[in-house]
Design an enzyme around this catalytic site. Structure first.
Site, mmCIF file in Angstrom:
data_model
loop_
_atom_site.group_PDB
_atom_site.id
_atom_site.type_symbol
_atom_site.label_atom_id
_atom_site.label_comp_id
_atom_site.label_asym_id
_atom_site.label_seq_id
_atom_site.Cartn_x
_atom_site.Cartn_y
_atom_site.Cartn_z
ATOM 1 N N SER A 256 1.843 -17.912 4.418
ATOM 2 C CA SER A 256 2.214 -16.697 3.709
ATOM 3 C C SER A 256 3.697 -16.700 3.409
ATOM 4 O O SER A 256 4.480 -17.410 4.040
ATOM 5 C CB SER A 256 1.883 -15.479 4.564
ATOM 6 O OG SER A 256 2.765 -15.466 5.664
ATOM 7 N N LYS A 257 4.059 -15.889 2.461
ATOM 8 C CA LYS A 257 5.435 -15.796 2.012
ATOM 9 C C LYS A 257 6.356 -15.328 3.140
ATOM 10 O O LYS A 257 7.523 -15.678 3.177
ATOM 11 C CB LYS A 257 5.500 -14.801 0.855
ATOM 12 C CG LYS A 257 6.436 -15.256 -0.229
ATOM 13 C CD LYS A 257 6.392 -14.351 -1.425
ATOM 14 C CE LYS A 257 7.585 -14.587 -2.299
ATOM 15 N NZ LYS A 257 7.817 -15.931 -2.765
ATOM 16 N N ARG A 258 5.763 -14.551 4.042
ATOM 17 C CA ARG A 258 6.566 -13.999 5.123
ATOM 18 C C ARG A 258 7.206 -15.090 5.980
ATOM 19 O O ARG A 258 8.265 -14.918 6.545
ATOM 20 C CB ARG A 258 5.732 -13.070 5.990
ATOM 21 C CG ARG A 258 6.031 -11.598 5.726
ATOM 22 C CD ARG A 258 5.088 -10.712 6.473
ATOM 23 N NE ARG A 258 3.709 -10.962 6.083
ATOM 24 C CZ ARG A 258 2.721 -11.218 6.912
ATOM 25 N NH1 ARG A 258 2.943 -11.279 8.199
ATOM 26 N NH2 ARG A 258 1.499 -11.411 6.471
#
Ligand code: GLU
Length: 492
Positions: A256-258
């Site tokens: 994920s981008k996180r």
């Protein structure tokens, strides 16, 4: 279209950037096509008007062409089965949806969003395993349908999923996967705005474009039974399916981008080489069967097979990407590195320096083993572009001795007498000074490096001196002789 020629496609929805998972899907399709003498098609799945992003398609095509995955057919390229933008194929989907309605395999549904919501809530209350449409509109009379159409009541078109055997996928990667037919909803084929859903457009296009192998991410596996029912309803031959493993963060959560960058553009902007990125994503779910991990695109074409794609989620390990970047950089043609270094310099504070190709080439050679990214030629060795303004205090403390001033002065004297010294001349004269002073060469090497570069690490010292050149070396040493003794005195 011959049946012998595999045809595969990369079918992204333009969301604004190319996800690394998308790059992997594109790459595997590309490799499969090249390996098997097939065609690689790019199709833009842009029918979701709500997700329209300005400039997304251009950005996508630009990124794909930057990595060098040339497609045989697609936007702005020849091909007999276009258009390759789904938004330009709406008539086609309508025609096929009408055909299914005609056949009794699809029907118009006029249910309001409110009714569907209530239905869902009731089903949830009744703890049904899966919310499903209750086929209410399948049983409308022709008169009711006509009346609704005349009144222009908003409606969608649904597939009529009939009772029957379980739906089985024979997936090249995952093997046999079976889905109970009961859980498959009467999926929407055409939305109220007349646009097709992903399922409808995807299946119609894969068929009309002669796609033989559908290679895509595992997140689409659960859509595949719906697709199979559509193929069956049309009486079309199924393509072969290969679902690629999920991409995971190092903690095994879904990538994920996180937890870091997921857009290929971000990696490009950070200076990753396309060769390294392709090599890296290739290894996210595939191995060549030996322990090799370094591959050029040609190596991968030669070695790739879907049979060697594994099921288990693939961990996205940035350290490996960095390592591959260094490896690919080392093998890259030096003139190409020179071009990239000039681009980096043009973006840096050294943009106005006039540096010869010859000078930069010497730096490239000397630093090659010490950099993983082109920009590190500047970040790791700024002393090739400006005189040191500071001197690393820990190095001063450790390496600057009582006799350093005298030894460096002697070295400067020796150098002054030389004309156009070679790298060897720098070395020979340094060793002479050491011999005359009856000390080890290290006693001069370390202070010289510090004086000329400001730091204690870098390329071989004679490379450093030779690249800087006699005059510059002398100037820098003289400058350092004025400053370093004071620093030393302070930190003692
Ligand atoms: N448009 C889908 C996507 O964005 C395509 C999935 C597929 O390959 O069928 O990934």
């Amino acid at each position: 279209m011959s049946n012998d020629t595999p045809r595969v496609r990369f079918a992204p929805s333009p969301t604004g950037y190319l996800h690394v998972g998308g790059l992997r899907t594109a790459l595997y399709n590309y490799l499969f096509a090249k390996r098997n003498g097939g065609k690689f098609i790019l199709r833009i799945e842009d029918t979701d008007r709500n997700r329209f992003v300005e400039g997304a398609v251009e950005n996508l095509i630009d990124t794909i062409s930057w990595v060098g995955l040339d497609y045989d057919e697609g936007p702005h390229k020849d091909g007999n089965v276009g258009p390759y933008f789904q938004s330009e194929r709406l008539d086609i989907y309508k025609k096929y949806a009408d055909q299914l309605i005609e056949q009794g395999d699809a029907y118009r549904c006029f249910c309001t969003p409110e009714r569907l919501k209530t239905l869902r809530e009731e089903q949830q209350k009744a703890k049904l395993p899966q919310a499903k449409y209750d086929k209410h509109c399948l049983y409308l009379s022709n008169e009711e349908i006509e009346k609704n159409l005349e009144e222009e009541k908003p409606h969608i078109v649904r597939l009529n999923v009939k009772t029957g055997d379980n739906v089985v996928i024979d997936d090249i990667v995952r093997g046999r996967v079976e889905f109970t037919r009961d859980v498959i909803d009467d999926q929407v084929l055409i939305k109220t705005d007349g646009f097709p859903t992903y399922h409808m457009a995807n299946v119609v296009d894969d068929h009309l474009m002669g796609i033989t192998h559908v290679i895509r991410g595992e997140e689409w596996l659960s859509s595949t039974p719906k697709h199979i029912l559509l193929y069956n309803a049309f009486g079309w031959e199924l393509p072969k399916f290969a679902h690629l493993p999920l991409l995971l963060n190092t903690d095994r959560s879904k990538l994920s981008k996180r937890q870091g960058d997921v857009a290929v553009e971000d990696y490009r902007a950070k200076g990753y080489l396309k060769e390294a990125l392709l090599n890296f994503v290739a290894l996210l779910g595939w191995s060549a069967g030996d322990n090799d991990e370094y591959f050029t695109l040609d190596d991968m074409i030669e070695k790739f097979s879907l049979e060697r794609v594994h099921k288990a989620g693939a961990i996205f390990n940035i350290d490996k990407l960095n390592w591959l970047n260094a490896e690919h950089l080392r093998k890259k043609d030096k003139t190409e590195i020179l071009k990239m270094l000039r681009e980096e310099l043009a973006k840096s504070k050294y943009k106005d320096l006039e540096l010869s190709d010859e000078y930069l080439m010497l730096i490239i050679e000397a630093m090659l083993e010490r950099v993983s990214f082109v920009k590190e030629y500047i970040e790791n060795s700024p002393y090739f572009f400006e005189r040191p303004t500071t001197y690393d205090e820990t190095v001063v403390k450790k390496r600057w001795k009582d006799d350093s001033v005298e030894l460096l002065q002697k070295y400067v004297e020796k150098l002054s007498m030389l004309e156009n010294p070679t790298k060897e001349d720098f070395e020979t004269s340094l060793k002479q000074v050491a011999e005359e002073a009856e000390c080890g060469a290290g006693r001069i090497i370390h202070p010289v490096r510090l004086a000329t570069s400001g730091v204690g690490i870098g390329p071989g010292v004679y490379d450093l001196l030779f690249i800087l050149g006699k005059d510059e070396v002398i100037t820098r040493i003289n400058e350092a002789l004025k400053v370093i003794p004071d620093i030393k005195a302070k930190i003692k």
